[in-house]
Scaffold this motif. Structure first.
Motif, PDB file in Angstrom:
ATOM      1  N   ILE A  64     128.848  63.818 -66.235  1.00  0.00           N
ATOM      2  CA  ILE A  64     130.042  64.322 -65.566  1.00  0.00           C
ATOM      3  C   ILE A  64     129.678  65.398 -64.548  1.00  0.00           C
ATOM      4  CG2 ILE A  64     131.547  63.809 -67.525  1.00  0.00           C
ATOM      5  CD1 ILE A  64     131.652  66.880 -67.992  1.00  0.00           C
ATOM      6  N   ALA A  65     130.523  65.500 -63.543  1.00  0.00           N
ATOM      7  CA  ALA A  65     130.445  66.577 -62.560  1.00  0.00           C
ATOM      8  C   ALA A  65     131.855  67.135 -62.412  1.00  0.00           C
ATOM      9  CB  ALA A  65     129.941  66.051 -61.217  1.00  0.00           C
ATOM     10  N   MET A  66     131.983  68.434 -62.569  1.00  0.00           N
ATOM     11  CA  MET A  66     133.284  69.079 -62.414  1.00  0.00           C
ATOM     12  C   MET A  66     133.343  69.705 -61.030  1.00  0.00           C
ATOM     13  SD  MET A  66     136.147  69.443 -63.992  1.00  0.00           S
ATOM     14  CE  MET A  66     135.837  69.283 -65.738  1.00  0.00           C
ATOM     15  N   ALA A  74     146.117  69.074 -50.222  1.00  0.00           N
ATOM     16  CA  ALA A  74     146.688  69.758 -49.067  1.00  0.00           C
ATOM     17  C   ALA A  74     145.524  70.300 -48.242  1.00  0.00           C
ATOM     18  CB  ALA A  74     147.593  70.895 -49.521  1.00  0.00           C
ATOM     19  N   VAL A  75     145.519  70.000 -46.956  1.00  0.00           N
ATOM     20  CA  VAL A  75     144.457  70.463 -46.060  1.00  0.00           C
ATOM     21  C   VAL A  75     145.070  71.197 -44.877  1.00  0.00           C
ATOM     22  CG1 VAL A  75     142.866  68.616 -46.731  1.00  0.00           C
ATOM     23  CG2 VAL A  75     144.377  68.268 -44.773  1.00  0.00           C
ATOM     24  N   GLU A  76     144.290  72.086 -44.265  1.00  0.00           N
ATOM     25  CA  GLU A  76     144.784  72.843 -43.122  1.00  0.00           C
ATOM     26  C   GLU A  76     144.767  72.027 -41.843  1.00  0.00           C
ATOM     27  OE1 GLU A  76     142.863  76.616 -42.662  1.00  0.00           O
ATOM     28  OE2 GLU A  76     143.270  77.195 -44.739  1.00  0.00           O
ATOM     29  N   ASP A  77     143.710  71.231 -41.640  1.00  0.00           N
ATOM     30  CA  ASP A  77     143.544  70.456 -40.415  1.00  0.00           C
ATOM     31  C   ASP A  77     143.209  69.018 -40.804  1.00  0.00           C
ATOM     32  OD1 ASP A  77     142.647  69.188 -38.071  1.00  0.00           O
ATOM     33  OD2 ASP A  77     141.778  71.039 -37.272  1.00  0.00           O
ATOM     34  N   LEU A  78     144.213  68.160 -40.814  1.00  0.00           N
ATOM     35  CA  LEU A  78     144.038  66.785 -41.274  1.00  0.00           C
ATOM     36  C   LEU A  78     143.072  66.003 -40.395  1.00  0.00           C
ATOM     37  CD1 LEU A  78     146.767  64.703 -42.915  1.00  0.00           C
ATOM     38  CD2 LEU A  78     145.169  63.616 -41.379  1.00  0.00           C
ATOM     39  N   ASP A  79     143.168  66.164 -39.098  1.00  0.00           N
ATOM     40  CA  ASP A  79     142.289  65.417 -38.191  1.00  0.00           C
ATOM     41  C   ASP A  79     140.823  65.804 -38.389  1.00  0.00           C
ATOM     42  OD1 ASP A  79     144.405  63.972 -36.951  1.00  0.00           O
ATOM     43  OD2 ASP A  79     144.868  65.747 -35.754  1.00  0.00           O
ATOM     44  N   ARG A 105     132.625  67.149 -51.856  1.00  0.00           N
ATOM     45  CA  ARG A 105     132.107  68.369 -51.232  1.00  0.00           C
ATOM     46  C   ARG A 105     132.486  68.397 -49.753  1.00  0.00           C
ATOM     47  NH1 ARG A 105     126.054  69.554 -53.629  1.00  0.00           N
ATOM     48  NH2 ARG A 105     126.730  71.183 -55.055  1.00  0.00           N
ATOM     49  N   VAL A 106     132.362  67.244 -49.090  1.00  0.00           N
ATOM     50  CA  VAL A 106     132.732  67.153 -47.677  1.00  0.00           C
ATOM     51  C   VAL A 106     134.224  67.448 -47.517  1.00  0.00           C
ATOM     52  CG1 VAL A 106     132.987  65.538 -45.749  1.00  0.00           C
ATOM     53  CG2 VAL A 106     130.849  65.621 -47.016  1.00  0.00           C
ATOM     54  N   LEU A 107     135.025  67.016 -48.471  1.00  0.00           N
ATOM     55  CA  LEU A 107     136.460  67.317 -48.443  1.00  0.00           C
ATOM     56  C   LEU A 107     136.695  68.817 -48.551  1.00  0.00           C
ATOM     57  CD1 LEU A 107     139.453  66.442 -48.467  1.00  0.00           C
ATOM     58  CD2 LEU A 107     139.226  66.122 -50.932  1.00  0.00           C
ATOM     59  N   GLY A 108     135.828  69.527 -49.256  1.00  0.00           N
ATOM     60  CA  GLY A 108     135.972  70.972 -49.391  1.00  0.00           C
ATOM     61  C   GLY A 108     135.919  71.471 -50.821  1.00  0.00           C
ATOM     62  N   LEU A 109     135.760  70.565 -51.799  1.00  0.00           N
ATOM     63  CA  LEU A 109     135.649  70.990 -53.181  1.00  0.00           C
ATOM     64  C   LEU A 109     134.243  71.522 -53.453  1.00  0.00           C
ATOM     65  CD1 LEU A 109     138.177  69.077 -53.195  1.00  0.00           C
ATOM     66  CD2 LEU A 109     137.628  68.637 -55.564  1.00  0.00           C
ATOM     67  N   GLU A 110     134.133  72.344 -54.468  1.00  0.00           N
ATOM     68  CA  GLU A 110     132.857  72.930 -54.852  1.00  0.00           C
ATOM     69  C   GLU A 110     132.414  72.340 -56.175  1.00  0.00           C
ATOM     70  OE1 GLU A 110     134.093  76.977 -55.028  1.00  0.00           O
ATOM     71  OE2 GLU A 110     134.458  77.095 -52.871  1.00  0.00           O
ATOM     72  N   LEU A 111     131.119  72.115 -56.328  1.00  0.00           N
ATOM     73  CA  LEU A 111     130.574  71.620 -57.587  1.00  0.00           C
ATOM     74  C   LEU A 111     130.517  72.788 -58.559  1.00  0.00           C
ATOM     75  CD1 LEU A 111     129.304  69.315 -59.247  1.00  0.00           C
ATOM     76  CD2 LEU A 111     127.088  70.013 -58.313  1.00  0.00           C
ATOM     77  N   PRO A 123     138.613  75.232 -53.590  1.00  0.00           N
ATOM     78  CA  PRO A 123     138.179  76.582 -53.232  1.00  0.00           C
ATOM     79  C   PRO A 123     139.082  77.689 -53.786  1.00  0.00           C
ATOM     80  CG  PRO A 123     138.038  75.150 -51.317  1.00  0.00           C
ATOM     81  CD  PRO A 123     138.739  74.367 -52.408  1.00  0.00           C
ATOM     82  N   ASP A 124     140.371  77.402 -53.958  1.00  0.00           N
ATOM     83  CA  ASP A 124     141.272  78.427 -54.497  1.00  0.00           C
ATOM     84  C   ASP A 124     141.162  78.566 -56.010  1.00  0.00           C
ATOM     85  OD1 ASP A 124     142.631  76.222 -55.532  1.00  0.00           O
ATOM     86  OD2 ASP A 124     144.438  76.534 -54.327  1.00  0.00           O
ATOM     87  N   GLY A 125     140.402  77.671 -56.653  1.00  0.00           N
ATOM     88  CA  GLY A 125     140.182  77.749 -58.090  1.00  0.00           C
ATOM     89  C   GLY A 125     141.305  77.200 -58.949  1.00  0.00           C
ATOM     90  N   HIS A 126     142.349  76.649 -58.341  1.00  0.00           N
ATOM     91  CA  HIS A 126     143.505  76.176 -59.111  1.00  0.00           C
ATOM     92  C   HIS A 126     143.457  74.701 -59.468  1.00  0.00           C
ATOM     93  CE1 HIS A 126     145.549  79.976 -58.817  1.00  0.00           C
ATOM     94  NE2 HIS A 126     145.400  79.976 -57.505  1.00  0.00           N
ATOM     95  N   GLY A 127     142.608  73.930 -58.834  1.00  0.00           N
ATOM     96  CA  GLY A 127     142.536  72.496 -59.105  1.00  0.00           C
ATOM     97  C   GLY A 127     141.117  72.072 -59.420  1.00  0.00           C
ATOM     98  N   ARG A 128     140.981  71.150 -60.383  1.00  0.00           N
ATOM     99  CA  ARG A 128     139.654  70.641 -60.721  1.00  0.00           C
ATOM    100  C   ARG A 128     139.707  69.125 -60.838  1.00  0.00           C
ATOM    101  NH1 ARG A 128     136.722  73.768 -65.368  1.00  0.00           N
ATOM    102  NH2 ARG A 128     138.181  72.570 -66.595  1.00  0.00           N
TER     103      ARG A 128
END
Length: 145
Positions: A53-55, A95-100, A23-29, A59-64
């Motif tokens: 399990i947790a899926m 892929a992230v927008e701001d790595l730092d 979640r901190v990385l940016g994925l949604e439960l 955010p773009d909905g293309h990866g799980r």
């Protein structure tokens, strides 16, 4: 023939910590449940099983990403701290927008760089590998330009 990757699975001991990290990385439960029974064991070859399990979804909905905590049968092997040149599953690259900024957030939740630095690949990417809770290995890539 059309092929689309549905998800990547990672087995963990602490499902809550793994959910928080991603979640901190940016994925949604997307959802969380217990999968059990003989039918599930026929899919995996493990026989009667019970798995929480947790899926997680990008955010773009293309990866799980499917996070699994086996309740039955017990875990039989541990590859979490294998080096990056070990055979088998290695990591998932995000892929992230701001790595730092992303690294800063992940460090607050136990994320550690595998190397001592973020590396630049030509004029195309900034890259790094990060170990999260339980030694989960992920890659981060920021496109340059």
């Amino acid at each position: 023939m059309t092929v689309r990757m549905d998800n990547v699975g990672i087995v963990v001991e602490d499902l809550s910590a793994a959910i928080t990290f991603f979640r901190v990385l940016g994925l949604e439960l997307e959802g969380q449940t217990v999968v059990e029974g003989e039918w599930a064991g026929r899919v995996t070859g493990l026989g009667n099983q019970r798995v929480e399990i947790a899926m997680m979804r990008t955010p773009d909905g293309h990866g799980r990403l499917e996070l699994s905590r086996f309740l039955e049968p017990p875990i039989v092997a541990d590859h979490r701290n294998a080096p990056v040149n070990a055979l088998g599953y290695l990591r998932v690259m995000f892929a992230v927008e701001d790595l730092d900024e992303t690294l800063g957030r992940l460090r607050e939740h136990g994320g550690e760089l595998v190397s001592t630095e973020v590396v630049r690949y030509e004029d195309a990417y900034r890259l790094c590998y990060v170990r999260g809770p339980e030694g989960i290995l992920i890659g981060l890539a920021q496109e340059i330009g």
